[in-house]
Scaffold this motif. Structure first.
Motif, short mmCIF file in Angstrom:
data_model
loop_
_atom_site.label_atom_id
_atom_site.label_comp_id
_atom_site.label_asym_id
_atom_site.label_seq_id
_atom_site.Cartn_x
_atom_site.Cartn_y
_atom_site.Cartn_z
N SER A 14 8.19 -1.82 -87.57
CA SER A 14 8.99 -3.02 -87.33
C SER A 14 10.47 -2.72 -87.10
CB SER A 14 8.84 -3.99 -88.51
OG SER A 14 9.48 -3.48 -89.66
N THR A 15 10.88 -1.47 -87.24
CA THR A 15 12.32 -1.19 -87.20
C THR A 15 12.95 -1.39 -85.83
OG1 THR A 15 11.90 1.18 -86.90
CG2 THR A 15 12.26 0.40 -89.16
N MET A 84 12.39 7.54 -81.83
CA MET A 84 13.08 6.47 -82.54
C MET A 84 14.40 6.97 -83.12
SD MET A 84 9.92 4.48 -84.40
CE MET A 84 10.95 3.25 -85.19
N ILE A 85 14.40 8.17 -83.66
CA ILE A 85 15.63 8.75 -84.20
C ILE A 85 16.64 8.95 -83.07
CG2 ILE A 85 16.64 10.82 -85.25
CD1 ILE A 85 13.94 11.06 -86.83
N TRP A 86 16.19 9.51 -81.97
CA TRP A 86 17.07 9.74 -80.82
C TRP A 86 17.65 8.42 -80.32
CZ3 TRP A 86 16.63 8.50 -75.54
CH2 TRP A 86 17.56 9.13 -74.72
N ALA A 87 16.80 7.40 -80.19
CA ALA A 87 17.28 6.09 -79.72
C ALA A 87 18.29 5.50 -80.70
CB ALA A 87 16.10 5.14 -79.52
N GLY A 88 18.05 5.69 -81.99
CA GLY A 88 18.99 5.19 -82.98
C GLY A 88 20.32 5.92 -82.92
N MET A 151 10.75 -8.83 -90.81
CA MET A 151 11.95 -8.08 -90.47
C MET A 151 12.72 -8.73 -89.31
SD MET A 151 12.18 -5.65 -92.64
CE MET A 151 13.23 -4.40 -91.95
N VAL A 152 12.02 -9.25 -88.32
CA VAL A 152 12.70 -9.90 -87.19
C VAL A 152 13.35 -11.20 -87.63
CG1 VAL A 152 12.30 -11.06 -84.97
CG2 VAL A 152 11.35 -8.78 -85.39
N ALA A 170 18.33 1.56 -89.13
CA ALA A 170 16.94 1.13 -89.36
C ALA A 170 16.00 1.89 -88.44
CB ALA A 170 16.82 -0.38 -89.14
N GLU A 171 16.40 2.07 -87.20
CA GLU A 171 15.55 2.78 -86.26
C GLU A 171 15.43 4.26 -86.63
OE1 GLU A 171 14.46 2.50 -81.61
OE2 GLU A 171 16.33 1.63 -82.31
N ILE A 172 16.50 4.86 -87.08
CA ILE A 172 16.47 6.26 -87.52
C ILE A 172 15.53 6.40 -88.73
CG2 ILE A 172 17.84 8.10 -88.57
CD1 ILE A 172 20.18 7.12 -86.76
N LEU A 173 15.64 5.49 -89.69
CA LEU A 173 14.77 5.52 -90.86
C LEU A 173 13.31 5.36 -90.45
CD1 LEU A 173 14.34 5.64 -93.91
CD2 LEU A 173 14.73 3.16 -93.96
N GLY A 174 13.04 4.43 -89.54
CA GLY A 174 11.67 4.24 -89.06
C GLY A 174 11.12 5.50 -88.42
#
Length: 196
Positions: A14-15, A84-88, A151-152, A170-174
């Protein structure tokens, strides 16, 4: 997959939607609870459907890859988590999300659904991975959908107050959680081989 891993998976999935909703909430002058709930519900339903589609595709392919399924699950989860980490870190969102975030407050349900679809492609890939593991896909899909809806909704409501910086983290954690789950899948399989 144990219940704790399932909950972590659900919130990890959901991140990206959470990050998009924070951005949307940050742009709104006034966020209404009903609008936030509607947006959360649409995202939740879409995010719940995508792992089912991926699982169906993965289940068909499973007979061809059963000998290396644990490696495939690990690599796919690691790649998704890394992305997801890269995008964050890069703060790059897909064009559909950016376009949706710049729309007026009274966006149509179709635009919300399109944005939800854009943020849930990774859930379909995870669904493919889940077909390679021993998991109740219905429970996983429901958990992912509920976590995303929650979450949304929260992201939309809190976006104005907390801004876009939280979305990045949040995206990095996900991503880190997905990599951790991939490592756990690989470890469980390799530990099972060692004890056999």
């Amino acid at each position: 997959m144990n219940p704790a891993s399932l909950i972590l998976l659900a919130f990890a999935m959901s991140t990206d939607a959470f990050a998009a909703s924070i951005g949307r909430g940050a742009e709104l002058r006034k966020v209404r609870l009903l609008s936030a709930l509607r947006i959360g519900a649409v995202f939740g339903v879409v995010e719940a459907i995508m792992p089912l589609l991926g699982w169906a595709l993965g289940h068909v392919a499973m007979r061809f890859v059963s000998g290396v399924d644990h490696w495939i699950a690990f690599v796919m989860l690691a790649l998704l988590g890394g992305h997801m980490i890269w995008a964050g870190v890069k703060k790059e969102d897909c064009a559909a999300i950016k376009a949706a975030e710049t729309q007026p407050e009274n966006r149509s349900i179709w635009l919300i659904a399109f944005t939800a679809l854009a943020t849930s492609i990774d859930a379909m890939a995870v669904g493919i991975t889940l077909a390679l593991t021993d998991i109740n896909i219905i429970a996983a899909s429901v958990a992912i959908g509920l976590a995303t809806a929650l979450m949304v909704t929260l992201g939309t409501l809190l976006g104005r107050a907390i801004g876009t910086i939280v979305g990045k983290w949040a995206e990095i954690l996900g991503g880190l959680i997905l990599i951790g789950i991939g490592i756990a899948v690989l470890y469980e399989h390799l530990a099972g081989l060692a004890s056999a």
